[in-house]
Motif scaffolding. Sequence first.
Motif, PDB file in Angstrom:
ATOM      1  N   LEU A  85       0.829  -1.205   0.000  1.00 45.53           N
ATOM      2  CA  LEU A  85       0.000   0.000   0.000  1.00 45.53           C
ATOM      3  C   LEU A  85       0.864   1.256   0.000  1.00 45.53           C
ATOM      4  CD1 LEU A  85      -2.746   1.420   0.185  1.00 45.53           C
ATOM      5  CD2 LEU A  85      -2.596   1.151   2.671  1.00 45.53           C
ATOM      6  N   VAL A  86       1.882   1.287   0.836  1.00 42.03           N
ATOM      7  CA  VAL A  86       2.766   2.447   0.914  1.00 42.03           C
ATOM      8  C   VAL A  86       3.503   2.643  -0.407  1.00 42.03           C
ATOM      9  CG1 VAL A  86       4.871   3.325   2.015  1.00 42.03           C
ATOM     10  CG2 VAL A  86       3.000   2.452   3.407  1.00 42.03           C
ATOM     11  N   GLU A  87       3.997   1.567  -1.007  1.00 41.41           N
ATOM     12  CA  GLU A  87       4.694   1.668  -2.293  1.00 41.41           C
ATOM     13  C   GLU A  87       3.777   2.244  -3.371  1.00 41.41           C
ATOM     14  OE1 GLU A  87       7.904   1.108  -3.279  1.00 41.41           O
ATOM     15  OE2 GLU A  87       8.378   0.930  -1.150  1.00 41.41           O
ATOM     16  N   ARG A  88       2.536   1.769  -3.401  1.00 45.11           N
ATOM     17  CA  ARG A  88       1.575   2.276  -4.390  1.00 45.11           C
ATOM     18  C   ARG A  88       1.236   3.743  -4.146  1.00 45.11           C
ATOM     19  NH1 ARG A  88      -3.872  -0.501  -4.263  1.00 45.11           N
ATOM     20  NH2 ARG A  88      -4.877   1.478  -3.999  1.00 45.11           N
ATOM     21  N   LEU A  89       1.016   4.096  -2.899  1.00 45.33           N
ATOM     22  CA  LEU A  89       0.716   5.483  -2.549  1.00 45.33           C
ATOM     23  C   LEU A  89       1.885   6.394  -2.915  1.00 45.33           C
ATOM     24  CD1 LEU A  89      -1.063   7.622  -1.180  1.00 45.33           C
ATOM     25  CD2 LEU A  89      -0.061   6.921   1.006  1.00 45.33           C
ATOM     26  N   GLU A  90       3.096   5.975  -2.604  1.00 46.71           N
ATOM     27  CA  GLU A  90       4.270   6.775  -2.942  1.00 46.71           C
ATOM     28  C   GLU A  90       4.383   6.970  -4.450  1.00 46.71           C
ATOM     29  OE1 GLU A  90       8.217   6.309  -0.886  1.00 46.71           O
ATOM     30  OE2 GLU A  90       8.806   5.698  -2.925  1.00 46.71           O
ATOM     31  N   ALA A  91       4.244   5.901  -5.205  1.00 48.42           N
ATOM     32  CA  ALA A  91       4.357   5.996  -6.663  1.00 48.42           C
ATOM     33  C   ALA A  91       3.303   6.936  -7.238  1.00 48.42           C
ATOM     34  CB  ALA A  91       4.246   4.611  -7.291  1.00 48.42           C
ATOM     35  N   GLU A  92       2.087   6.842  -6.754  1.00 49.59           N
ATOM     36  CA  GLU A  92       1.014   7.698  -7.252  1.00 49.59           C
ATOM     37  C   GLU A  92       1.267   9.164  -6.896  1.00 49.59           C
ATOM     38  OE1 GLU A  92      -2.619   6.027  -5.740  1.00 49.59           O
ATOM     39  OE2 GLU A  92      -2.455   4.260  -7.031  1.00 49.59           O
ATOM     40  N   ARG A  93       1.734   9.436  -5.705  1.00 51.07           N
ATOM     41  CA  ARG A  93       1.992  10.815  -5.281  1.00 51.07           C
ATOM     42  C   ARG A  93       3.212  11.388  -5.991  1.00 51.07           C
ATOM     43  NH1 ARG A  93      -1.852  13.464  -4.348  1.00 51.07           N
ATOM     44  NH2 ARG A  93      -2.362  12.063  -6.005  1.00 51.07           N
ATOM     45  N   ALA A 138       2.072  12.292  -9.455  1.00 50.03           N
ATOM     46  CA  ALA A 138       1.252  13.507  -9.416  1.00 50.03           C
ATOM     47  C   ALA A 138       2.125  14.746  -9.216  1.00 50.03           C
ATOM     48  CB  ALA A 138       0.199  13.401  -8.312  1.00 50.03           C
ATOM     49  N   ALA A 139       3.118  14.642  -8.360  1.00 50.15           N
ATOM     50  CA  ALA A 139       4.013  15.778  -8.128  1.00 50.15           C
ATOM     51  C   ALA A 139       4.805  16.115  -9.389  1.00 50.15           C
ATOM     52  CB  ALA A 139       4.959  15.463  -6.965  1.00 50.15           C
ATOM     53  N   ARG A 140       5.293  15.116 -10.097  1.00 46.90           N
ATOM     54  CA  ARG A 140       6.028  15.369 -11.337  1.00 46.90           C
ATOM     55  C   ARG A 140       5.117  16.011 -12.381  1.00 46.90           C
ATOM     56  NH1 ARG A 140      10.811  16.374 -11.931  1.00 46.90           N
ATOM     57  NH2 ARG A 140      10.932  15.390 -13.958  1.00 46.90           N
ATOM     58  N   ARG A 141       3.879  15.523 -12.497  1.00 45.75           N
ATOM     59  CA  ARG A 141       2.937  16.121 -13.449  1.00 45.75           C
ATOM     60  C   ARG A 141       2.659  17.576 -13.096  1.00 45.75           C
ATOM     61  NH1 ARG A 141       0.374  11.099 -12.846  1.00 45.75           N
ATOM     62  NH2 ARG A 141      -1.157  12.010 -11.437  1.00 45.75           N
ATOM     63  N   GLY A 198      12.029  12.496   2.494  1.00 45.17           N
ATOM     64  CA  GLY A 198      13.122  12.255   3.421  1.00 45.17           C
ATOM     65  C   GLY A 198      14.212  11.358   2.852  1.00 45.17           C
ATOM     66  N   VAL A 199      14.390  11.435   1.528  1.00 48.21           N
ATOM     67  CA  VAL A 199      15.428  10.652   0.856  1.00 48.21           C
ATOM     68  C   VAL A 199      16.242  11.594  -0.019  1.00 48.21           C
ATOM     69  CG1 VAL A 199      14.014   8.555   0.855  1.00 48.21           C
ATOM     70  CG2 VAL A 199      13.941  10.073  -1.126  1.00 48.21           C
ATOM     71  N   THR A 200      17.283  11.049  -0.647  1.00 49.37           N
ATOM     72  CA  THR A 200      18.075  11.875  -1.550  1.00 49.37           C
ATOM     73  C   THR A 200      17.385  11.989  -2.905  1.00 49.37           C
ATOM     74  OG1 THR A 200      19.361  10.045  -2.473  1.00 49.37           O
ATOM     75  CG2 THR A 200      20.213  11.098  -0.447  1.00 49.37           C
ATOM     76  N   LYS A 201      17.758  13.029  -3.625  1.00 55.03           N
ATOM     77  CA  LYS A 201      17.249  13.210  -4.987  1.00 55.03           C
ATOM     78  C   LYS A 201      17.591  11.995  -5.845  1.00 55.03           C
ATOM     79  CE  LYS A 201      18.892  15.636  -8.748  1.00 55.03           C
ATOM     80  NZ  LYS A 201      19.546  16.768  -9.381  1.00 55.03           N
ATOM     81  N   GLN A 202      18.793  11.500  -5.688  1.00 56.70           N
ATOM     82  CA  GLN A 202      19.223  10.345  -6.472  1.00 56.70           C
ATOM     83  C   GLN A 202      18.367   9.124  -6.188  1.00 56.70           C
ATOM     84  OE1 GLN A 202      21.275  12.340  -4.699  1.00 56.70           O
ATOM     85  NE2 GLN A 202      22.461  13.317  -6.322  1.00 56.70           N
ATOM     86  N   THR A 203      18.000   8.929  -4.941  1.00 57.61           N
ATOM     87  CA  THR A 203      17.180   7.775  -4.565  1.00 57.61           C
ATOM     88  C   THR A 203      15.820   7.818  -5.247  1.00 57.61           C
ATOM     89  OG1 THR A 203      18.285   7.524  -2.438  1.00 57.61           O
ATOM     90  CG2 THR A 203      16.081   6.585  -2.630  1.00 57.61           C
ATOM     91  N   VAL A 204      15.132   8.944  -5.151  1.00 59.77           N
ATOM     92  CA  VAL A 204      13.794   9.036  -5.729  1.00 59.77           C
ATOM     93  C   VAL A 204      13.859   9.020  -7.267  1.00 59.77           C
ATOM     94  CG1 VAL A 204      13.494  11.553  -5.726  1.00 59.77           C
ATOM     95  CG2 VAL A 204      11.524  10.093  -5.400  1.00 59.77           C
ATOM     96  N   HIS A 205      14.861   9.661  -7.828  1.00 62.36           N
ATOM     97  CA  HIS A 205      15.010   9.673  -9.277  1.00 62.36           C
ATOM     98  C   HIS A 205      15.272   8.261  -9.805  1.00 62.36           C
ATOM     99  CE1 HIS A 205      17.103  10.343 -13.150  1.00 62.36           C
ATOM    100  NE2 HIS A 205      16.164  11.257 -13.285  1.00 62.36           N
ATOM    101  N   HIS A 207      12.216   7.497 -12.203  1.00 61.42           N
ATOM    102  CA  HIS A 207      12.350   8.232 -13.453  1.00 61.42           C
ATOM    103  C   HIS A 207      11.988   7.389 -14.680  1.00 61.42           C
ATOM    104  CE1 HIS A 207      16.302   6.345 -14.044  1.00 61.42           C
ATOM    105  NE2 HIS A 207      16.216   6.755 -15.283  1.00 61.42           N
ATOM    106  N   ARG A 208      12.298   6.135 -14.710  1.00 63.23           N
ATOM    107  CA  ARG A 208      11.956   5.295 -15.869  1.00 63.23           C
ATOM    108  C   ARG A 208      10.457   5.093 -15.993  1.00 63.23           C
ATOM    109  NH1 ARG A 208      16.775   0.918 -15.535  1.00 63.23           N
ATOM    110  NH2 ARG A 208      18.386   2.322 -16.279  1.00 63.23           N
ATOM    111  N   LEU A 209       9.799   4.959 -14.855  1.00 61.84           N
ATOM    112  CA  LEU A 209       8.343   4.781 -14.886  1.00 61.84           C
ATOM    113  C   LEU A 209       7.622   6.036 -15.364  1.00 61.84           C
ATOM    114  CD1 LEU A 209       7.817   2.965 -11.470  1.00 61.84           C
ATOM    115  CD2 LEU A 209       7.670   1.951 -13.754  1.00 61.84           C
ATOM    116  N   LEU A 210       8.174   7.192 -15.027  1.00 62.43           N
ATOM    117  CA  LEU A 210       7.480   8.438 -15.288  1.00 62.43           C
ATOM    118  C   LEU A 210       7.939   9.153 -16.547  1.00 62.43           C
ATOM    119  CD1 LEU A 210       7.434   9.795 -11.637  1.00 62.43           C
ATOM    120  CD2 LEU A 210       5.692   8.450 -12.806  1.00 62.43           C
ATOM    121  N   GLU A 211       9.159   8.929 -16.955  1.00 62.01           N
ATOM    122  CA  GLU A 211       9.688   9.692 -18.077  1.00 62.01           C
ATOM    123  C   GLU A 211      10.199   8.784 -19.183  1.00 62.01           C
ATOM    124  OE1 GLU A 211      12.526  12.320 -16.285  1.00 62.01           O
ATOM    125  OE2 GLU A 211      10.971  13.350 -15.173  1.00 62.01           O
ATOM    126  N   GLY A 212       9.949   7.496 -19.065  1.00 57.11           N
ATOM    127  CA  GLY A 212      10.491   6.544 -20.025  1.00 57.11           C
ATOM    128  C   GLY A 212       9.657   6.293 -21.210  1.00 57.11           C
TER     129      GLY A 212
END
Length: 72
Positions: A29-37, A40-43, A56-63, A67-72
Amino acid sequence: MSVNADLEQALHGDDLDAGLRAVARLRRLVERLEAERVAAARRAGWSWRDIAVRLGVTKQTVHRKYHRLLEG
């Protein structure tokens, strides 16, 4: 039984199997919520840094994670 009661039982109950299955459900559930949010933030034009700060993570971690899921 309510969701809160189920979680309380998983947290404090003696059934280790039920507790571990509850942890796995929450993780999914948390993984799905994070991915959806994140999507939405990138959009909405948020930078990877802005998102990372909120998570609460590094830019590199979230990217690296999204990034492949959202910009690929």
